[in-house]
Scaffold this active site. Structure first.
Site, mmCIF file in Angstrom:
data_model
loop_
_atom_site.group_PDB
_atom_site.id
_atom_site.type_symbol
_atom_site.label_atom_id
_atom_site.label_comp_id
_atom_site.label_asym_id
_atom_site.label_seq_id
_atom_site.Cartn_x
_atom_site.Cartn_y
_atom_site.Cartn_z
ATOM 1 N N ARG B 19 5.452 5.956 3.636
ATOM 2 C CA ARG B 19 4.251 6.059 2.774
ATOM 3 C C ARG B 19 3.633 7.457 2.886
ATOM 4 O O ARG B 19 3.130 7.994 1.909
ATOM 5 C CB ARG B 19 3.225 4.986 3.137
ATOM 6 C CG ARG B 19 2.677 5.103 4.535
ATOM 7 C CD ARG B 19 1.484 4.174 4.767
ATOM 8 N NE ARG B 19 1.166 4.133 6.192
ATOM 9 C CZ ARG B 19 -0.026 3.866 6.680
ATOM 10 N NH1 ARG B 19 -1.024 3.604 5.876
ATOM 11 N NH2 ARG B 19 -0.218 3.842 7.989
ATOM 12 N N GLU B 67 -5.684 -5.681 -9.173
ATOM 13 C CA GLU B 67 -4.315 -5.223 -9.409
ATOM 14 C C GLU B 67 -3.842 -5.461 -10.836
ATOM 15 O O GLU B 67 -3.082 -4.664 -11.386
ATOM 16 C CB GLU B 67 -3.349 -5.892 -8.414
ATOM 17 C CG GLU B 67 -3.491 -5.402 -6.974
ATOM 18 C CD GLU B 67 -4.665 -6.039 -6.240
ATOM 19 O OE1 GLU B 67 -5.216 -7.031 -6.768
ATOM 20 O OE2 GLU B 67 -5.045 -5.554 -5.169
ATOM 21 N N HIS B 118 3.348 -0.651 2.758
ATOM 22 C CA HIS B 118 3.174 -1.749 3.724
ATOM 23 C C HIS B 118 4.168 -2.877 3.459
ATOM 24 O O HIS B 118 3.826 -4.065 3.540
ATOM 25 C CB HIS B 118 1.743 -2.271 3.702
ATOM 26 C CG HIS B 118 0.732 -1.242 4.133
ATOM 27 N ND1 HIS B 118 0.491 -0.098 3.412
ATOM 28 C CD2 HIS B 118 -0.066 -1.183 5.216
ATOM 29 C CE1 HIS B 118 -0.414 0.632 4.034
ATOM 30 N NE2 HIS B 118 -0.773 0.009 5.137
ATOM 31 N N ASP B 126 -1.437 -7.053 11.146
ATOM 32 C CA ASP B 126 -2.216 -7.633 10.050
ATOM 33 C C ASP B 126 -1.655 -8.973 9.570
ATOM 34 O O ASP B 126 -2.351 -9.754 8.931
ATOM 35 C CB ASP B 126 -2.302 -6.655 8.871
ATOM 36 C CG ASP B 126 -3.415 -5.638 9.076
ATOM 37 O OD1 ASP B 126 -4.334 -5.920 9.871
ATOM 38 O OD2 ASP B 126 -3.360 -4.567 8.433
#
Lengths: 277, 326
Positions: B19, B67, B118, B126
């Site tokens: 990323r 989104e 991710h 997470d």
């Protein structure tokens, strides 16, 4: 103005004729959902609001019209064909194999179609994208989006509404074709979204409520929308589903008449009612 | 040991997370690509698009945690001749906005670049809600989408450039943790749809992408001790798949392992099996997340618990090579 108005009224009738002819020929489709929007679409394409060039559909400076309620494709096809985007007789190939005049608009196959729609709720976001692109490029084109009233039950509409207000998109106008019916019944019974204008006002939009089947009111509303600065405009266009053949629909006992064509034996009656309107 | 906390169990030198490499490449390429605009769903500091946003604020739009609208806005920008880049967590951009990706981007073939960060279970603590483990399957299912899963810093950078220069919808999968460097600086052969052969061998081919490529190389080294010489293909493009590389590998090595940080159904393994089944079937074994959500935990511990290790690739390689017709 009066002559121009008469010409536009004739144009709206002609668009309605195309709608019933092409859907009856196709044997399926959504004529009633298309006919409610005839005045708005007429005003945009023939009333001087959309700067566009049928010989150059991708002209970068053109105004955009996005039909988010894609099932009303016939009203768009009638306007595009009568504008000269494709031969007028192609509308009679609606929904037939190999025809680019598909059941719902397909921008890859038919010139003049600005967005491929048919999954409700998506056109306003696309309109926001066009309006932001105009800002990035320093262009002055205007983007118009039409949704249905049932369509604004989709959450994406309100995501888009918030983002249009954030970016103060005064180059964006939404017309909600408030024809009061959706697939299974009256829109306010299925999921009450009233007050529509109040909701858009709360989201930071300038709003107007008009009789959307009155061409003069439509022209005035679009003029006012163009004059708004610093915020997007929503025109709640109060209409009748099936406007132009309401007597026939009453006689047939179905004033919603959702998602079905007129039977061939009723076509002449519908055309006569449209001609007299 | 380097990489001990990265979840990658490799002795190789760590480079940037994919990323980060994407974010830096986007920022750098923005200068020469004025047509590139970025739309963010308020995760720009996680996806690294904020680096582009700080440098080119007039071409960066944060439309909030929404989104569906994010994808639609990008489609509209693309329809007005922009190259629209959108990034969010892989799980959210592909699952939350799938209809918009299908209808507003794939169907009209819009020039939208979808970046899912991710991805995989290597994000760690997470937990499952944040882990995109079905994204490759979903994006491969959409007609016309190119799907790219880079393996390291250099390839993520090269993939970003290739993606921007390609006309049409692309999905780029990125990860959160730092990953081992696999390609020498500035020397990354990268062509969409063309696998990179990182090691040659005659007994077995390990096809991998993303973080599994480094493990595939480690596994190949370990297999030497068992008399198995493994070829390793970095299959960074899942769609369109490099059919030639797969068929050659099947013919020349006769057995295969496919390793990916993704669910079993619809990922790289499915694509490889589909491709070879009708051209040159060979024994194939799969290393992936099978059919389950993961959980919270340190990346290392998660990769071990869910079977994404070099040791598992070695096991699979042994099995595939052993199943060959003698």
């Amino acid at each position: 103005m009066a002559n121009n108005l008469d010409a536009l009224l004739a144009r709206a009738r002609s668009i309605r004729e195309d709608i019933v002819k092409m859907t009856t020929e196709a044997g399926s489709g959504h004529p009633s959902s298309s006919m409610s929007a005839a005045e708005v679409v007429t005003a945009l394409y023939f009333g001087g609001f959309l700067k566009h060039d049928p010989r150059s559909p991708q002209w970068p400076d053109r105004d955009r019209f996005i039909l988010s309620k894609g099932h009303a494709a016939p009203v768009l096809y009638a306007a595009l064909a009568q504008s000269g985007y494709f031969p007028h007789d192609e509308i009679m190939t609606l929904r037939k194999i190999d025809s680019p005049v598909e059941g719902h608009p397909n921008m890859k196959r038919l010139p003049g179609v600005e967005a491929s729609t048919g999954s409700l709720g998506q056109g306003l976001s696309i309109g926001v994208g066009h309006a932001l692109a105009a800002r990035v490029d320093g262009k002055s084109y205007h983007t118009y989006v039409m949704t249905g009233d049932g369509e604004i039950e989709e959450g994406q509409i309100w995501e888009a509404a918030a983002s249009a207000a954030k970016y103060q998109l005064d180059n964006l106008t939404l017309i909600v074709d408030r024809n009061h019916f959706q697939q299974t019944g009256p829109a306010e019974e299925v999921l009450n979204m009233d007050p529509i204008d109040g909701k858009f006002t709360a989201f930071g939009w300038k709003t107007q409520v008009i009789n959307g089947n009155d061409l003069r009111e439509v022209l005035q509303a679009l003029d006012r929308a163009n004059a708004v600065k610093g915020m997007p405009t929503c025109i709640v266009s109060l209409t009748h589903k099936g406007q132009g053949m309401l007597n026939l629909l009453r006689r047939l006992g179905d004033t919603n008449f959702h998602g079905k064509p007129l039977p061939a034996q009723n076509l002449n009656e519908a055309l006569a009612e449209i001609a007299a309107s | 040991m380097a990489g001990a906390s990265s979840g990658l169990q490799s002795k190789r030198e760590l480079g940037k997370a994919t990323r980060d490499a994407f974010g830096r490449a986007l920022e750098a390429l923005g200068a020469d690509h004025p047509e590139v605009v970025v739309v963010d769903g308020d995760v720009g500091n996680s996806t690294r698009t904020e680096w582009f946003g700080k440098k080119y604020p007039n071409r960066f739009f944060n439309v909030g945690i929404a989104e569906s609208n994010l994808v639609g806005v990008a489609a509209g920008l693309a329809a007005s001749n922009k190259t629209a880049v959108i990034a969010s967590f892989a799980a959210f951009i592909t699952c939350n906005a799938y209809d918009q990706l299908r209808m507003s981007v794939a169907y009209p073939g819009m020039n939208v670049k979808v970046v899912g960060s991710h991805a995989g279970i290597s994000i760690g603590e997470d937990g499952a809600s944040q882990m995109g483990i079905e994204d490759v399957a979903l994006m491969c299912a959409l007609p016309g989408f190119v799907v790219i899963v880079p393996s390291d810093e250099g390839s993520a950078k090269a993939a970003t450039k290739a993606m921007l220069e390609y006309k049409g919808p692309v999905y780029l999968r990125c990860g959160r943790p730092e990953v081992p460097k696999l390609y020498p600086e500035g020397q990354v052969p990268f062509q969409i749809g063309k696998a990179n052969k990182l090691r040659d061998g005659k007994d077995l081919t390990i096809v991998a992408n993303g973080i599994m490529v480094a493990m595939a190389l480690d596994a190949a080294e370990a297999l030497v001790g068992e008399g198995i010489e493994a070829r390793v293909l970095d299959m960074h493009t899942v769609k369109p798949i490099d059919r030639d590389a797969l068929v050659s590998a099947a013919k020349e090595t006769g057995a295969m392992v496919v390793a990916e940080e993704h669910l079993a159904h619809g990922g790289l393994g499915s694509v490889v099996a589909y491709t070879l089944a009708e051209s040159h079937p060979v024994p194939i074994r799969f290393v992936n997340l099978l059919d389950t959500f993961a959980e919270s935990g340190a990346p290392d511990a998660l990769l071990k618990k869910y079977g994404l290790t070099a040791a598992k690739i070695v096991e699979a390689g042994r099995s595939a090579a052993g199943a060959k017709k003698r």
